[in-house]
Design an enzyme around this catalytic site. Sequence first.
Site, PDB file in Angstrom:
ATOM      1  N   LYS A   1     -14.610  18.887 -17.714  1.00  0.00           N
ATOM      2  CA  LYS A   1     -14.382  18.497 -19.341  1.00  0.00           C
ATOM      3  C   LYS A   1     -13.065  19.531 -19.682  1.00  0.00           C
ATOM      4  O   LYS A   1     -12.503  19.391 -20.478  1.00  0.00           O
ATOM      5  CB  LYS A   1     -15.339  18.843 -20.098  1.00  0.00           C
ATOM      6  CG  LYS A   1     -16.077  17.691 -20.470  1.00  0.00           C
ATOM      7  CD  LYS A   1     -17.252  18.062 -21.411  1.00  0.00           C
ATOM      8  CE  LYS A   1     -18.569  18.329 -20.648  1.00  0.00           C
ATOM      9  NZ  LYS A   1     -19.034  19.515 -20.643  1.00  0.00           N
TER      10      LYS A   1
ATOM     11  N   LYS B   1     -12.989  19.898  -8.741  1.00  0.00           N
ATOM     12  CA  LYS B   1     -13.950  19.166  -9.413  1.00  0.00           C
ATOM     13  C   LYS B   1     -13.160  18.702 -10.714  1.00  0.00           C
ATOM     14  O   LYS B   1     -12.777  19.474 -11.630  1.00  0.00           O
ATOM     15  CB  LYS B   1     -14.937  20.064  -9.702  1.00  0.00           C
ATOM     16  CG  LYS B   1     -16.204  19.210 -10.586  1.00  0.00           C
ATOM     17  CD  LYS B   1     -17.273  20.265 -10.881  1.00  0.00           C
ATOM     18  CE  LYS B   1     -17.127  20.908 -12.118  1.00  0.00           C
ATOM     19  NZ  LYS B   1     -17.723  20.088 -13.366  1.00  0.00           N
TER      20      LYS B   1
ATOM     21  N   LYS C   1     -14.969  30.941 -13.552  1.00  0.00           N
ATOM     22  CA  LYS C   1     -14.439  31.076 -14.934  1.00  0.00           C
ATOM     23  C   LYS C   1     -14.206  32.438 -15.342  1.00  0.00           C
ATOM     24  O   LYS C   1     -13.124  32.646 -16.149  1.00  0.00           O
ATOM     25  CB  LYS C   1     -15.770  30.577 -15.933  1.00  0.00           C
ATOM     26  CG  LYS C   1     -16.214  29.334 -15.931  1.00  0.00           C
ATOM     27  CD  LYS C   1     -16.753  28.534 -17.077  1.00  0.00           C
ATOM     28  CE  LYS C   1     -16.641  26.972 -16.993  1.00  0.00           C
ATOM     29  NZ  LYS C   1     -17.444  26.185 -17.789  1.00  0.00           N
TER      30      LYS C   1
HETATM   31  P1  ATP Z   1     -16.917  22.371 -18.512  1.00  0.00           P
HETATM   32  O1  ATP Z   1     -15.381  21.961 -17.828  1.00  0.00           O
HETATM   33  O2  ATP Z   1     -16.910  22.539 -19.642  1.00  0.00           O
HETATM   34  O3  ATP Z   1     -17.559  23.469 -17.551  1.00  0.00           O
HETATM   35  P2  ATP Z   1     -18.115  20.007 -16.750  1.00  0.00           P
HETATM   36  O4  ATP Z   1     -17.185  18.866 -16.980  1.00  0.00           O
HETATM   37  O5  ATP Z   1     -17.894  20.726 -15.647  1.00  0.00           O
HETATM   38  O6  ATP Z   1     -17.796  20.935 -18.200  1.00  0.00           O
HETATM   39  P3  ATP Z   1     -20.970  20.331 -17.670  1.00  0.00           P
HETATM   40  O7  ATP Z   1     -21.110  20.173 -18.980  1.00  0.00           O
HETATM   41  O8  ATP Z   1     -20.698  21.724 -17.004  1.00  0.00           O
HETATM   42  O9  ATP Z   1     -19.481  19.503 -17.536  1.00  0.00           O
HETATM   43  O10 ATP Z   1     -21.830  19.464 -16.625  1.00  0.00           O
HETATM   44  C1  ATP Z   1     -22.633  18.346 -17.151  1.00  0.00           C
HETATM   45  C2  ATP Z   1     -23.348  17.707 -16.074  1.00  0.00           C
HETATM   46  O11 ATP Z   1     -22.420  16.632 -15.302  1.00  0.00           O
HETATM   47  C3  ATP Z   1     -23.847  18.575 -14.932  1.00  0.00           C
HETATM   48  O12 ATP Z   1     -25.119  17.902 -14.506  1.00  0.00           O
HETATM   49  C4  ATP Z   1     -22.743  18.646 -13.775  1.00  0.00           C
HETATM   50  O13 ATP Z   1     -23.356  19.151 -12.562  1.00  0.00           O
HETATM   51  C5  ATP Z   1     -22.278  17.281 -14.268  1.00  0.00           C
HETATM   52  N1  ATP Z   1     -20.982  17.204 -13.712  1.00  0.00           N
HETATM   53  C6  ATP Z   1     -19.913  18.052 -14.304  1.00  0.00           C
HETATM   54  N2  ATP Z   1     -18.579  17.527 -13.663  1.00  0.00           N
HETATM   55  C7  ATP Z   1     -18.875  16.803 -12.465  1.00  0.00           C
HETATM   56  C8  ATP Z   1     -18.132  16.010 -11.485  1.00  0.00           C
HETATM   57  N3  ATP Z   1     -16.948  16.419 -11.421  1.00  0.00           N
HETATM   58  N4  ATP Z   1     -18.880  15.254 -10.842  1.00  0.00           N
HETATM   59  C9  ATP Z   1     -20.430  15.118 -10.587  1.00  0.00           C
HETATM   60  N5  ATP Z   1     -21.003  15.719 -11.779  1.00  0.00           N
HETATM   61  C10 ATP Z   1     -20.439  16.425 -12.629  1.00  0.00           C
END
Ligand code: ATP
Length: 336
Positions: A203, A200, A119
Site C-alpha cells: 500500500k 511484495k 521500514k
Molecule cells: P503497508 O505498505 O502500509 O505496510 P501493506 O500493503 O503491506 O501495507 P498491510 O496493512 O500491512 O498491507 O497488510 C494487511 C494484510 O494484507 C496482511 O494480512 C498482509 O499479510 C496482507 N498483505 C499485504 N500485502 C500483501 C501481498 N502483497 N500479498 C498478499 N498479502 C498481502
Amino acid sequence: MKVPFYCMRPRVLSGVQPSGNLHIGNYLGALKNWARIQYDYESFFCIVDLHAITVYQDPGELRAKIRETAGVFIAAGIDPKHSAVFVQSSVPGHVELSWMLTCVTPVGWLERMTQYKDKAAKQESVGDGLLQYPVLMAADILLYQAALVPVGEDQAQHLELTRDIAQRFNSLYGETFVMPATGLPAVGARVMGLDDPTRKMSKSETGAGHAVALLDPPAVIRKKIMRATTDSNPAVNVANAGPGVLNLLGIHQAFTGWGDEAMKAHFEGMRYGDLKKEVAEAVATGLEPLQRRYREITSEPGYLDGILRESAERANAVANTTVRTVKERMGLYAAP
Ligand code: ATP
Ligand code: LTN
C-alpha cells in the site's frame, strides 16, 4: 446465563493498516479469506490505525482512510451482523496490553523482525513505534484470545513472535493466552508488485503501476495490468516463467479458483499480451461486486459509523476481560 467454555466458538482476529489504498494483495492475502471463514469463528476484524501512525500519516487522509478501509472490509464480504468491524484506537485495551507485553519482550527479538529492518532502512530517524509495532500486533491478537490469525505471508514472522511473547508471558505468570495459529491462503499469500515482481505489492508504494487498488475503475485495472513487467520471452512457458509472469498467473488463479492443470492447459504458449488481457478481465470481473457493494455502503448516511460503534462495544467487552486477567496475573492494581 453464562455460556460454558466448550460451547463458545474459537475466535479469529486480523487487521489491515489504513495507510493507503487497499490492493489486490490485501484482498487475496487477507480479506477474501476472512470473508470465507468468518462464520466458523467469533470474528474480529480491525482497522489498525495505531499501527499506521508508526510512519507519518497526514491526519486528514488517515481519517478518510479509516472509513474507507472499514467500507472495503464490508464490501469484500465481511458480514457486520456476525463479525465485529472496528477501529483499533477505539478499544483502549490494545495499548494497555501492548505495554504489559512490551515488558516481557527482549529488544533483540524486535530488532530481528524483517519488516522493522526494511521500514527502518527507509527512514532517516527511526521512531520507537516502528520497533514496538509487532508487540502492538501481539496485543491485538492476544487481547481476543484468537485461535487463528488469517494473514498474508509477510506477516508470518510477526505471528511467530506473537507466539513467543505469549509463551514467555504464560511461563512467567501462568497459562493466560491461547496460542494463535497462522492462517495463510493456498494461493495469493504473496502478490508481487506489477512494476517490480521481486517486491511484495504494498500500500505504501506510491508508483502508479505498482498495485491494483480494490477501488480502481476497470479501465485503470486494465491499463495497470497491460503495463506489468514480464520478461524477455514472448509467450508463457510455465516451467521456466520469470517472477512477473508467475505473479500474473497467480493473480488469475486466485481470482478464478482454477486448478493448476486447468491453468497450464489454458495459458501454456499464450503470448504475454493475451495473458495480460485475460488477467485484467479476471481481476476487473472479480472486483465488480466488491466495488458495487462499496458504493452502496458509502451512500447510506450513518451506516458505517453505526457498525464501527457497535463493533467497538463488542470488542471492548472481550478486551476488558483479558486486560483484567492480565493485570491480576501481573499483580497490577485491578479495581474490585
Ligand atoms: P503497508 O505498505 O502500509 O505496510 P501493506 O500493503 O503491506 O501495507 P498491510 O496493512 O500491512 O498491507 O497488510 C494487511 C494484510 O494484507 C496482511 O494480512 C498482509 O499479510 C496482507 N498483505 C499485504 N500485502 C500483501 C501481498 N502483497 N500479498 C498478499 N498479502 C498481502
Ligand atoms: N501488521 C499487520 C497488520 C496487523 C495485524 C494485526 C494483522 C496489525 N495487527 C493483528 C493480523 C493480526 C500487517 O499486515 N502489516
